[in-house]
Design a protein around this motif. Structure first.
Motif, PDB file in Angstrom:
ATOM      1  N   THR A  47      -6.227 -10.596   7.290  1.00  0.00           N
ATOM      2  CA  THR A  47      -5.271 -10.473   6.186  1.00  0.00           C
ATOM      3  C   THR A  47      -6.005 -10.173   4.890  1.00  0.00           C
ATOM      4  O   THR A  47      -7.034 -10.786   4.589  1.00  0.00           O
ATOM      5  CB  THR A  47      -4.451 -11.767   6.031  1.00  0.00           C
ATOM      6  N   PHE A  48      -5.479  -9.214   4.147  1.00  0.00           N
ATOM      7  CA  PHE A  48      -6.013  -8.839   2.845  1.00  0.00           C
ATOM      8  C   PHE A  48      -4.894  -8.950   1.816  1.00  0.00           C
ATOM      9  O   PHE A  48      -3.724  -9.176   2.165  1.00  0.00           O
ATOM     10  CB  PHE A  48      -6.545  -7.396   2.872  1.00  0.00           C
ATOM     11  N   HIS A  49      -5.251  -8.775   0.560  1.00  0.00           N
ATOM     12  CA  HIS A  49      -4.256  -8.836  -0.501  1.00  0.00           C
ATOM     13  C   HIS A  49      -4.469  -7.696  -1.488  1.00  0.00           C
ATOM     14  O   HIS A  49      -5.607  -7.342  -1.825  1.00  0.00           O
ATOM     15  CB  HIS A  49      -4.328 -10.172  -1.253  1.00  0.00           C
ATOM     16  N   PHE A  50      -3.364  -7.100  -1.921  1.00  0.00           N
ATOM     17  CA  PHE A  50      -3.426  -6.160  -3.017  1.00  0.00           C
ATOM     18  C   PHE A  50      -3.718  -6.929  -4.303  1.00  0.00           C
ATOM     19  O   PHE A  50      -3.535  -8.155  -4.355  1.00  0.00           O
ATOM     20  CB  PHE A  50      -2.103  -5.404  -3.137  1.00  0.00           C
ATOM     21  N   PRO A  51      -4.190  -6.248  -5.358  1.00  0.00           N
ATOM     22  CA  PRO A  51      -4.501  -6.952  -6.615  1.00  0.00           C
ATOM     23  C   PRO A  51      -3.343  -7.758  -7.180  1.00  0.00           C
ATOM     24  O   PRO A  51      -3.562  -8.758  -7.879  1.00  0.00           O
ATOM     25  CB  PRO A  51      -4.897  -5.810  -7.555  1.00  0.00           C
ATOM     26  N   ASP A  52      -2.095  -7.333  -6.864  1.00  0.00           N
ATOM     27  CA  ASP A  52      -0.950  -8.099  -7.378  1.00  0.00           C
ATOM     28  C   ASP A  52      -0.578  -9.266  -6.487  1.00  0.00           C
ATOM     29  O   ASP A  52       0.407  -9.958  -6.733  1.00  0.00           O
ATOM     30  CB  ASP A  52       0.259  -7.179  -7.580  1.00  0.00           C
ATOM     31  N   GLY A  53      -1.359  -9.507  -5.433  1.00  0.00           N
ATOM     32  CA  GLY A  53      -1.147 -10.669  -4.581  1.00  0.00           C
ATOM     33  C   GLY A  53      -0.383 -10.401  -3.308  1.00  0.00           C
ATOM     34  O   GLY A  53      -0.347 -11.261  -2.410  1.00  0.00           O
ATOM     35  N   GLU A  54       0.238  -9.234  -3.146  1.00  0.00           N
ATOM     36  CA  GLU A  54       1.004  -8.950  -1.927  1.00  0.00           C
ATOM     37  C   GLU A  54       0.043  -8.819  -0.746  1.00  0.00           C
ATOM     38  O   GLU A  54      -0.946  -8.086  -0.815  1.00  0.00           O
ATOM     39  CB  GLU A  54       1.808  -7.669  -2.080  1.00  0.00           C
ATOM     40  N   PRO A  55       0.318  -9.526   0.360  1.00  0.00           N
ATOM     41  CA  PRO A  55      -0.589  -9.461   1.515  1.00  0.00           C
ATOM     42  C   PRO A  55      -0.307  -8.267   2.419  1.00  0.00           C
ATOM     43  O   PRO A  55       0.802  -7.734   2.458  1.00  0.00           O
ATOM     44  CB  PRO A  55      -0.288 -10.779   2.246  1.00  0.00           C
ATOM     45  N   TYR A  56      -1.326  -7.835   3.138  1.00  0.00           N
ATOM     46  CA  TYR A  56      -1.169  -6.890   4.237  1.00  0.00           C
ATOM     47  C   TYR A  56      -2.199  -7.256   5.290  1.00  0.00           C
ATOM     48  O   TYR A  56      -3.209  -7.908   5.007  1.00  0.00           O
ATOM     49  CB  TYR A  56      -1.326  -5.442   3.785  1.00  0.00           C
ATOM     50  N   GLU A  57      -1.931  -6.858   6.522  1.00  0.00           N
ATOM     51  CA  GLU A  57      -2.780  -7.246   7.644  1.00  0.00           C
ATOM     52  C   GLU A  57      -3.234  -6.005   8.399  1.00  0.00           C
ATOM     53  O   GLU A  57      -2.467  -5.067   8.581  1.00  0.00           O
ATOM     54  CB  GLU A  57      -1.994  -8.166   8.582  1.00  0.00           C
ATOM     55  N   LEU A  58      -4.488  -5.997   8.828  1.00  0.00           N
ATOM     56  CA  LEU A  58      -5.008  -4.912   9.657  1.00  0.00           C
ATOM     57  C   LEU A  58      -5.376  -5.450  11.034  1.00  0.00           C
ATOM     58  O   LEU A  58      -5.880  -6.573  11.167  1.00  0.00           O
ATOM     59  CB  LEU A  58      -6.235  -4.273   9.011  1.00  0.00           C
ATOM     60  N   CYS A  59      -5.115  -4.621  12.040  1.00  0.00           N
ATOM     61  CA  CYS A  59      -5.460  -4.962  13.413  1.00  0.00           C
ATOM     62  C   CYS A  59      -6.736  -4.233  13.801  1.00  0.00           C
ATOM     63  O   CYS A  59      -6.887  -3.035  13.535  1.00  0.00           O
ATOM     64  CB  CYS A  59      -4.320  -4.566  14.354  1.00  0.00           C
ATOM     65  N   LEU A  92      -2.254   6.552  13.383  1.00  0.00           N
ATOM     66  CA  LEU A  92      -3.689   6.768  13.585  1.00  0.00           C
ATOM     67  C   LEU A  92      -3.968   7.092  15.050  1.00  0.00           C
ATOM     68  O   LEU A  92      -3.087   7.065  15.899  1.00  0.00           O
ATOM     69  CB  LEU A  92      -4.530   5.598  13.086  1.00  0.00           C
ATOM     70  N   HIS A  93      -5.224   7.391  15.344  1.00  0.00           N
ATOM     71  CA  HIS A  93      -5.558   7.981  16.648  1.00  0.00           C
ATOM     72  C   HIS A  93      -5.252   7.057  17.815  1.00  0.00           C
ATOM     73  O   HIS A  93      -4.952   7.514  18.913  1.00  0.00           O
ATOM     74  CB  HIS A  93      -7.031   8.396  16.678  1.00  0.00           C
ATOM     75  N   ASP A  94      -5.343   5.737  17.605  1.00  0.00           N
ATOM     76  CA  ASP A  94      -5.080   4.808  18.701  1.00  0.00           C
ATOM     77  C   ASP A  94      -3.886   3.905  18.443  1.00  0.00           C
ATOM     78  O   ASP A  94      -3.634   2.974  19.209  1.00  0.00           O
ATOM     79  CB  ASP A  94      -6.322   3.964  19.009  1.00  0.00           C
ATOM     80  N   GLY A  95      -3.155   4.182  17.379  1.00  0.00           N
ATOM     81  CA  GLY A  95      -1.943   3.420  17.092  1.00  0.00           C
ATOM     82  C   GLY A  95      -2.181   2.078  16.446  1.00  0.00           C
ATOM     83  O   GLY A  95      -1.261   1.257  16.361  1.00  0.00           O
ATOM     84  N   VAL A 125       1.715   1.518   5.331  1.00  0.00           N
ATOM     85  CA  VAL A 125       0.763   0.811   4.467  1.00  0.00           C
ATOM     86  C   VAL A 125      -0.555   0.607   5.199  1.00  0.00           C
ATOM     87  O   VAL A 125      -1.639   0.871   4.659  1.00  0.00           O
ATOM     88  CB  VAL A 125       1.347  -0.535   3.993  1.00  0.00           C
ATOM     89  N   GLU A 126      -0.491   0.132   6.438  1.00  0.00           N
ATOM     90  CA  GLU A 126      -1.719  -0.081   7.199  1.00  0.00           C
ATOM     91  C   GLU A 126      -2.460   1.232   7.430  1.00  0.00           C
ATOM     92  O   GLU A 126      -3.694   1.273   7.364  1.00  0.00           O
ATOM     93  CB  GLU A 126      -1.396  -0.754   8.537  1.00  0.00           C
ATOM     94  N   ALA A 127      -1.717   2.306   7.713  1.00  0.00           N
ATOM     95  CA  ALA A 127      -2.360   3.609   7.922  1.00  0.00           C
ATOM     96  C   ALA A 127      -3.125   4.036   6.675  1.00  0.00           C
ATOM     97  O   ALA A 127      -4.257   4.537   6.757  1.00  0.00           O
ATOM     98  CB  ALA A 127      -1.309   4.653   8.287  1.00  0.00           C
ATOM     99  N   ILE A 128      -2.539   3.843   5.503  1.00  0.00           N
ATOM    100  CA  ILE A 128      -3.215   4.198   4.250  1.00  0.00           C
ATOM    101  C   ILE A 128      -4.441   3.331   4.037  1.00  0.00           C
ATOM    102  O   ILE A 128      -5.524   3.822   3.673  1.00  0.00           O
ATOM    103  CB  ILE A 128      -2.238   4.061   3.061  1.00  0.00           C
ATOM    104  N   MET A 129      -4.304   2.046   4.308  1.00  0.00           N
ATOM    105  CA  MET A 129      -5.406   1.125   4.031  1.00  0.00           C
ATOM    106  C   MET A 129      -6.544   1.250   5.042  1.00  0.00           C
ATOM    107  O   MET A 129      -7.613   0.687   4.829  1.00  0.00           O
ATOM    108  CB  MET A 129      -4.882  -0.317   3.984  1.00  0.00           C
ATOM    109  N   VAL A 173      -6.585   4.133  -5.210  1.00  0.00           N
ATOM    110  CA  VAL A 173      -5.508   4.380  -6.168  1.00  0.00           C
ATOM    111  C   VAL A 173      -4.224   3.721  -5.672  1.00  0.00           C
ATOM    112  O   VAL A 173      -3.517   3.047  -6.429  1.00  0.00           O
ATOM    113  CB  VAL A 173      -5.287   5.895  -6.383  1.00  0.00           C
ATOM    114  N   PHE A 174      -3.920   3.904  -4.393  1.00  0.00           N
ATOM    115  CA  PHE A 174      -2.736   3.267  -3.809  1.00  0.00           C
ATOM    116  C   PHE A 174      -2.830   1.753  -3.923  1.00  0.00           C
ATOM    117  O   PHE A 174      -1.858   1.080  -4.282  1.00  0.00           O
ATOM    118  CB  PHE A 174      -2.617   3.678  -2.341  1.00  0.00           C
ATOM    119  N   LYS A 175      -4.007   1.206  -3.641  1.00  0.00           N
ATOM    120  CA  LYS A 175      -4.183  -0.238  -3.672  1.00  0.00           C
ATOM    121  C   LYS A 175      -3.916  -0.809  -5.054  1.00  0.00           C
ATOM    122  O   LYS A 175      -3.374  -1.910  -5.200  1.00  0.00           O
ATOM    123  CB  LYS A 175      -5.615  -0.583  -3.221  1.00  0.00           C
ATOM    124  N   ASN A 176      -4.257  -0.060  -6.087  1.00  0.00           N
ATOM    125  CA  ASN A 176      -4.106  -0.549  -7.452  1.00  0.00           C
ATOM    126  C   ASN A 176      -2.770  -0.183  -8.094  1.00  0.00           C
ATOM    127  O   ASN A 176      -2.549  -0.479  -9.269  1.00  0.00           O
ATOM    128  CB  ASN A 176      -5.256  -0.028  -8.314  1.00  0.00           C
TER     129      ASN A 176
END
Length: 477
Positions: free
Chosen positions: A168-180, A433-436, A442-446, A458-461
């Motif tokens: 789990t990560f967080h954008f600078p404004d605190g919103e979380p996102y998760e990567l697999c 992405l190549h393996d889904g 959001v995850e694809a961008i990150m 830029v997107f992250k900020n």
């Protein structure tokens, strides 16, 4: 040259307008977005908003071409069996039992990463498993692909077991996102097990078959000119062409995750994915393995070609003639704001909005010409070039260590975005992405690294509202 000058002028306008800076000090584009992109593929645009939006012919497909389109469509979706009758040709080893099993409705069947966490047990796994030695050489008993399915009485070449880790990560404004972070392990090898110390393994899920005809009709000179001028040092972007040799000819690669093919690989797909022999690939994919002898002992014949050249060209025609969905909700305020964010983040520098097809259109694998694909202005949101997406070690970044032509493991072709906003409606999922591994936009961008790092930052900020707007714009494509 007039065609490219038109594109170059658009790019120049985009780069000369005013800019602002994000929190990392990068100059980001603040431009007036060009309009008129709702007709995605010119005369091949459709206006469907359903599960069949990828799977319909263009309006110009009529007469004998319509008949052949329907024949190709049936062959594409045809469920193959292991017998020698009309439905035969499957195996002895394979990955899927039809094109449509992996490319449902000409899209992307749900990745095994999320449906079965490995090789499926019901005749297909909706993925291709590429392997090489760590020095780039192939394994004698397997070739470039491990086929994880087999007909009755024959052993698959191997099975894939997938494990996943999450962070789990967080954008600078605190919103979380998760990567697999998927990890792939091959077990149940057909021959001797291969040591993980000498193995690179990469999994690919099916590509959407949207805009295949337009891609094959692209003005190659325009793509090469893009590569010559696709150098934006302030963004760390420098796309390049992948050149490959097929049918004895060195050509510009356009097709595939790494632009590693110069055609739509119909014959290769039938051979490698399903084990269906044809005039270009007359030998079984497991030629030389004991599977061939086992099949002969079971009374199976491998002496005939399972598909004729004419049948292969009908499938090729079907794929070339598929129409492309038009953009939707183009006047929605949030979508328009998201389009501004797309340009502001420099996404359009790789996901190029406007390209052109050459005057004569496209020529199919057996010589049939499709002039209706010629002289079209299209909006694929791709430059069809390969870009460095990050050089992290395998399993952490997008580097899969698999070399294709001139394309290195950390390089990938820019994915065309047209039609992507309908993938959930067509296929019931939003895996990218190549393996889904990315479960949403959001995850694809990150996951972008390398040449995509600056745009990702830029997107992250951006504010949460701006990020949501950019995602809404992607849904409109």
């Amino acid at each position: 040259m007039k065609i490219f000058k038109k594109y170059a002028l658009l790019a120049l306008v985009g780069l000369m307008v005013s800019s602002c800076s994000d929190d990392d000090g990068l100059d980001v584009l603040d431009i007036e977005v060009p309009s008129g992109f709702s007709l995605s593929a010119g005369t091949s645009t459709n206006f469907m908003n359903s599960a069949f939006a990828y799977d319909n012919p263009a309006d110009w497909v009529k007469g004998s071409y319509d008949t052949r389109f329907n024949l190709g469509d049936r062959l594409y979706d045809h469920v193959r069996t292991s017998d020698n009758g009309q439905n035969g040709g499957l195996g002895p080893v394979y990955a899927g039992y039809s094109c449509g099993s992996c490319h449902r409705n000409a899209g992307r069947t749900t990745p095994a990463l999320w449906s079965s966490e490995g090789s499926g047990e019901y005749g297909f796994s909706s993925m291709l498993i590429y392997i090489t030695r760590k020095n780039g050489a192939f394994f004698q008993d397997y070739g470039r692909v491990v086929h994880d399915q087999a007909i009755y009485g024959v052993k698959p070449e191997g099975k894939v077991r997938i494990t996943k880790k999450y962070q789990t990560f967080h954008f600078p404004d605190g919103e979380p996102y998760e990567l697999c972070y998927p990890q792939y392990e091959i077990c149940e090898w057909y021959a001797d097990s291969i040591s993980p110390d000498d193995l690179f393994c990469t999994v690919r899920i099916p590509l959407r078959h949207v805009g295949m005809g337009q891609m094959m009709a692209l003005d190659r000179h325009e793509i090469e000119q893009l590569a010559a001028r696709s150098n934006y040092p302030e963004w760390g972007i420098s796309g390049r062409c992948n050149y490959i040799t097929e049918r004895g000819i060195r050509q510009l690669g356009l097709s595939g995750n790494k632009a590693q093919h110069a055609d739509l690989t119909v014959e290769l797909g039938f051979s490698s994915d399903m084990g269906v022999t044809n005039s270009r690939y007359p030998e079984e994919i497991c030629e030389g393995q004991a599977q061939v002898n086992q099949g002969s002992m079971m009374g199976l014949s491998y002496e005939q070609l399972d598909c004729t050249t004419e049948e292969m060209e009908d499938v090729d025609l079907y794929m070339h003639c598929l129409s492309v969905p038009a953009r939707r909700n183009v006047n929605d305020p949030q979508v328009k704001m998201g389009e501004q964010m797309f340009y502001r983040a420099g996404c359009h520098l790789c996901h190029v909005t406007t390209l052109h097809t050459r005057p004569r259109g496209a020529t199919l694998l057996n010589g049939t010409e499709l002039p209706w694909l010629g002289n079209q202005t299209i909006h694929p949101y791709s430059d069809y070039l390969i870009h460095d997406m990050g050089s992290e070690i395998m399993g952490v970044g997008l580097n899969d260590n698999y070399v294709s032509g001139l394309c290195r493991g950390n390089e990938w072709r820019t994915t065309p975005l047209w039609g992507i906003g309908l993938q959930q409606k067509v296929n019931g999922h939003t895996s990218f992405l190549h393996d889904g591994r990315a479960r949403n936009f959001v995850e694809a961008i990150m996951w972008h690294g390398g040449e995509g790092e600056a745009s990702k930052n830029v997107f992250k900020n951006m504010t949460k509202e701006e990020r949501s707007a950019l995602v809404s714009f992607l849904w409109s494509l």
